[in-house]
Motif scaffolding. Sequence first.
Motif, short mmCIF file in Angstrom:
data_model
loop_
_atom_site.label_atom_id
_atom_site.label_comp_id
_atom_site.label_asym_id
_atom_site.label_seq_id
_atom_site.Cartn_x
_atom_site.Cartn_y
_atom_site.Cartn_z
N LEU A 51 -71.19 -32.43 55.40
CA LEU A 51 -70.04 -32.32 56.31
C LEU A 51 -70.56 -30.68 56.38
O LEU A 51 -71.36 -30.02 56.02
N TRP A 52 -70.26 -30.29 58.20
CA TRP A 52 -70.06 -28.85 57.97
C TRP A 52 -69.14 -28.16 58.48
O TRP A 52 -68.83 -28.93 59.23
N PHE A 53 -68.47 -26.78 57.97
CA PHE A 53 -67.78 -26.46 58.53
C PHE A 53 -68.35 -24.85 58.80
O PHE A 53 -68.84 -24.32 57.68
N HIS A 54 -67.76 -24.86 59.99
CA HIS A 54 -68.70 -22.99 60.47
C HIS A 54 -67.34 -22.59 60.89
O HIS A 54 -65.75 -22.86 61.60
N CYS A 55 -66.86 -21.31 60.38
CA CYS A 55 -65.87 -20.03 60.53
C CYS A 55 -66.40 -18.65 61.21
O CYS A 55 -67.95 -18.36 60.45
N ALA A 56 -66.44 -18.63 62.21
CA ALA A 56 -66.65 -16.74 62.40
C ALA A 56 -66.91 -15.81 61.22
O ALA A 56 -67.65 -15.37 61.09
N GLU A 60 -60.91 -17.42 59.91
CA GLU A 60 -60.80 -18.11 60.23
C GLU A 60 -60.66 -18.86 58.86
O GLU A 60 -60.88 -20.39 59.13
N TYR A 61 -62.11 -19.16 58.45
CA TYR A 61 -62.10 -19.58 57.41
C TYR A 61 -60.78 -20.04 56.44
O TYR A 61 -60.00 -21.06 55.58
N SER A 83 -70.39 -22.52 57.04
CA SER A 83 -71.40 -21.43 57.17
C SER A 83 -70.52 -20.25 58.26
O SER A 83 -68.65 -20.67 58.38
N PHE A 84 -71.13 -19.13 57.95
CA PHE A 84 -69.99 -17.86 58.52
C PHE A 84 -71.08 -17.11 59.71
O PHE A 84 -72.25 -16.98 59.07
N PHE A 85 -70.73 -16.38 60.31
CA PHE A 85 -71.52 -15.60 61.86
C PHE A 85 -70.95 -14.49 61.37
O PHE A 85 -72.32 -13.93 61.00
N SER A 86 -70.02 -13.88 60.43
CA SER A 86 -69.81 -12.34 59.52
C SER A 86 -69.71 -12.44 58.58
O SER A 86 -69.67 -13.21 57.80
N PRO A 87 -70.34 -10.92 57.92
CA PRO A 87 -70.11 -11.16 56.91
C PRO A 87 -69.28 -10.47 55.45
O PRO A 87 -68.99 -11.07 55.14
N SER A 88 -68.13 -10.53 56.46
CA SER A 88 -66.54 -10.01 55.90
C SER A 88 -66.55 -11.39 55.27
O SER A 88 -65.64 -11.46 54.63
N GLY A 89 -66.80 -12.81 56.09
CA GLY A 89 -66.87 -13.48 56.10
C GLY A 89 -67.54 -14.10 54.50
O GLY A 89 -67.37 -14.48 53.21
N TYR A 90 -68.85 -14.06 54.63
CA TYR A 90 -69.98 -14.53 54.08
C TYR A 90 -69.95 -14.04 52.55
O TYR A 90 -69.25 -14.41 51.25
#
Length: 412
Positions: A51-56, A60-61, A83-90
């Motif tokens: 499964l793939w979950f994506h958040c900015a 969003e997470y 997956s995250f786009f932003s470092p503040s999430g990852y």
Amino acid sequence: MDIIYNIGIKATQLALKCTALFNQKINLGVKGRANTFHNLKKNIKTTDQTLWFHCASLGEYEQGLPVFKKLREYYITHKIILSFFSPSGYEIRKNSPIADIVVYLPIDTKTNAQRFLNIVNPELTVFVKYDIWPNFLNELKTRQLRAILISAAFRKNQIYFQLYGKPLRKALFAFEHIFTQNEGSKTLLESINYTRVTVSGDTRFDRVFSQLEMDNTLNFIDEFKDNKTCIVSGSTWPEDENLFIDFINSPASKNVKFIIAPHTVKANQIQSLQEKLNTEVVLFSNKDKKNLKHAQVFILDTIGLLTKVYKYADIAYVGGAMGNTGLHNTLEPAVFGVPIIIGNHYEKFPEAKALIENGGMFSISNQIEFNHILSILIENQENRQQLGLKNLTYIKNNKGAVVQILDYLLKL
């Protein structure tokens, strides 16, 4: 227009690499994306179901987490890629227990999308709120892979609803179903002939309500509060902190405790804040060396504790709306049934508008208004408890999005 979009993405990729030389946060993202495919290949076998979950980002997470948790319980044999786009999430959630693999989302080029999906091949993809990447989504659709968008919130001025917005509008149709936060978003989708839409509400209400089921006890905050009236100021910026500095340094703050959780916890900014307060201050980082009962102000020079600390609030202040940085999460304190104060720049936050209309939240635009509202709330315990109850009731009345989303997914 597709050509223009792809040229723009390539230009953005180059710009990020250049900017990364001077910006630490962007540099984290650039370096992290460089490792994404290696991490995926290392941890995913061709026989794995995924499964793939994506958040900015982090917000969003947190929004998607109630859905992610339930899907984790149901798909127990699947590997979950987050997956995250932003470092503040990852950087904050790279060890999230709901995922087997956490990565940065590669830049949205056709080649990256194909390469990513060749490895991951998800049985189900869940995007949260608004992070719409046309090449990834169109590739999902080409491969006939299931994808949904949850907690979506659209505005009329967004590119999807403009004549020049075809590439992004086309990407929306890659979702087999979209769950929106409100009727207005549904109407906008229907205006572009997207009809597979359900108004489920915002999953954040489910997320914050679940906080009440957790152990929110923090013994050091108990000791600091010492059964006195306590004001918790969360996710503050300098313009928010200036309000508190003035109030705390005045006679009006007598016998009141204050907890301040700055948005940025850099040592020099924490020191500057501490030096401006004419009272005894304790920092989280040196709490074990202090007599907490004697301190009037507790500064959280750390992250990750604010949601629990709100439990100890008699009054909450949420930062971000005194300036232009954006209002932070007001639902987190609301669920603990306390009245809330915010700044006056909250136009893009429907939950803030609703909480103000319900009477449990107050917007201020200057020091005089702040001092006035805060003094009234401090002086009247019964009144503030009634106002806080309005906020908790609002949360209760708006939760339930997760049930609707899971009903759809698990009945198919």
